[in-house]
Design a protein around this motif. Structure first.
Motif, PDB file in Angstrom:
ATOM      1  N   ARG A  88       0.833  -1.212   0.000  1.00  0.00           N
ATOM      2  CA  ARG A  88       0.000   0.000   0.000  1.00  0.00           C
ATOM      3  C   ARG A  88       0.862   1.255   0.000  1.00  0.00           C
ATOM      4  NH1 ARG A  88      -4.224  -0.596   4.676  1.00  0.00           N
ATOM      5  NH2 ARG A  88      -2.553  -1.776   5.621  1.00  0.00           N
ATOM      6  N   LEU A  89       1.982   1.225   0.726  1.00  0.00           N
ATOM      7  CA  LEU A  89       2.881   2.379   0.760  1.00  0.00           C
ATOM      8  C   LEU A  89       3.491   2.626  -0.612  1.00  0.00           C
ATOM      9  CD1 LEU A  89       4.268   4.523   2.512  1.00  0.00           C
ATOM     10  CD2 LEU A  89       6.068   2.859   2.945  1.00  0.00           C
ATOM     11  N   ILE A  90       3.944   1.571  -1.270  1.00  0.00           N
ATOM     12  CA  ILE A  90       4.507   1.704  -2.616  1.00  0.00           C
ATOM     13  C   ILE A  90       3.443   2.214  -3.589  1.00  0.00           C
ATOM     14  CG2 ILE A  90       5.450   0.404  -4.581  1.00  0.00           C
ATOM     15  CD1 ILE A  90       7.459   0.922  -2.391  1.00  0.00           C
ATOM     16  N   GLY A  91       2.226   1.695  -3.482  1.00  0.00           N
ATOM     17  CA  GLY A  91       1.143   2.165  -4.347  1.00  0.00           C
ATOM     18  C   GLY A  91       0.839   3.633  -4.126  1.00  0.00           C
ATOM     19  N   GLY A  92       0.838   4.077  -2.880  1.00  0.00           N
ATOM     20  CA  GLY A  92       0.593   5.488  -2.586  1.00  0.00           C
ATOM     21  C   GLY A  92       1.701   6.378  -3.120  1.00  0.00           C
ATOM     22  N   CYS A  93       2.960   5.921  -2.954  1.00  0.00           N
ATOM     23  CA  CYS A  93       4.092   6.697  -3.468  1.00  0.00           C
ATOM     24  C   CYS A  93       4.046   6.799  -4.994  1.00  0.00           C
ATOM     25  CB  CYS A  93       5.409   6.062  -3.030  1.00  0.00           C
ATOM     26  SG  CYS A  93       5.736   6.246  -1.273  1.00  0.00           S
ATOM     27  N   MET A  94       3.702   5.729  -5.640  1.00  0.00           N
ATOM     28  CA  MET A  94       3.595   5.761  -7.101  1.00  0.00           C
ATOM     29  C   MET A  94       2.470   6.692  -7.552  1.00  0.00           C
ATOM     30  SD  MET A  94       6.066   4.080  -8.225  1.00  0.00           S
ATOM     31  CE  MET A  94       5.699   3.845  -9.941  1.00  0.00           C
ATOM     32  N   SER A  95       1.368   6.704  -6.812  1.00  0.00           N
ATOM     33  CA  SER A  95       0.265   7.608  -7.150  1.00  0.00           C
ATOM     34  C   SER A  95       0.692   9.059  -7.027  1.00  0.00           C
ATOM     35  CB  SER A  95      -0.928   7.336  -6.240  1.00  0.00           C
ATOM     36  OG  SER A  95      -1.430   6.052  -6.446  1.00  0.00           O
ATOM     37  N   VAL A  96       1.406   9.376  -5.947  1.00  0.00           N
ATOM     38  CA  VAL A  96       1.888  10.752  -5.750  1.00  0.00           C
ATOM     39  C   VAL A  96       2.887  11.122  -6.843  1.00  0.00           C
ATOM     40  CG1 VAL A  96       3.223  12.241  -4.200  1.00  0.00           C
ATOM     41  CG2 VAL A  96       1.436  10.770  -3.276  1.00  0.00           C
ATOM     42  N   LEU A  97       3.776  10.194  -7.192  1.00  0.00           N
ATOM     43  CA  LEU A  97       4.759  10.457  -8.248  1.00  0.00           C
ATOM     44  C   LEU A  97       4.076  10.715  -9.590  1.00  0.00           C
ATOM     45  CD1 LEU A  97       7.724  10.536  -9.214  1.00  0.00           C
ATOM     46  CD2 LEU A  97       7.516   8.071  -9.606  1.00  0.00           C
TER      47      LEU A  97
END
Length: 68
Positions: free
Chosen positions: A14-23
């Motif tokens: 979930r953290l990686i998915g959130g970071c990718m969304s922000v990027l």
């Protein structure tokens, strides 16, 4: 072993998915700002010309209505 869609994702996923969304969102905003920056002078010139033509039409209509 297949992953079941009903299984909850791990916190890391979930953290990686959130970071990718922000990027991706920041890249999209950057690209949009660059596009607007590149066409801004053309938009200002077109808007100015349209405004001048519109004002000229109004002035001519007022002048003709008072003259005749």
């Amino acid at each position: 072993m297949g992953t079941n869609p009903a299984d909850p994702k791990s916190m890391f996923d979930r953290l990686i998915g959130g970071c990718m969304s922000v990027l991706l969102a920041s890249i999209a905003i950057y690209c949009a700002a660059q596009i607007i920056q590149s066409i801004w002078p053309v938009l200002v010139v077109i808007t100015g010309v349209i405004a001048l033509v519109w004002i000229a039409v109004i002035v001519i209509r007022i002048w003709l209505s008072r003259r005749y």
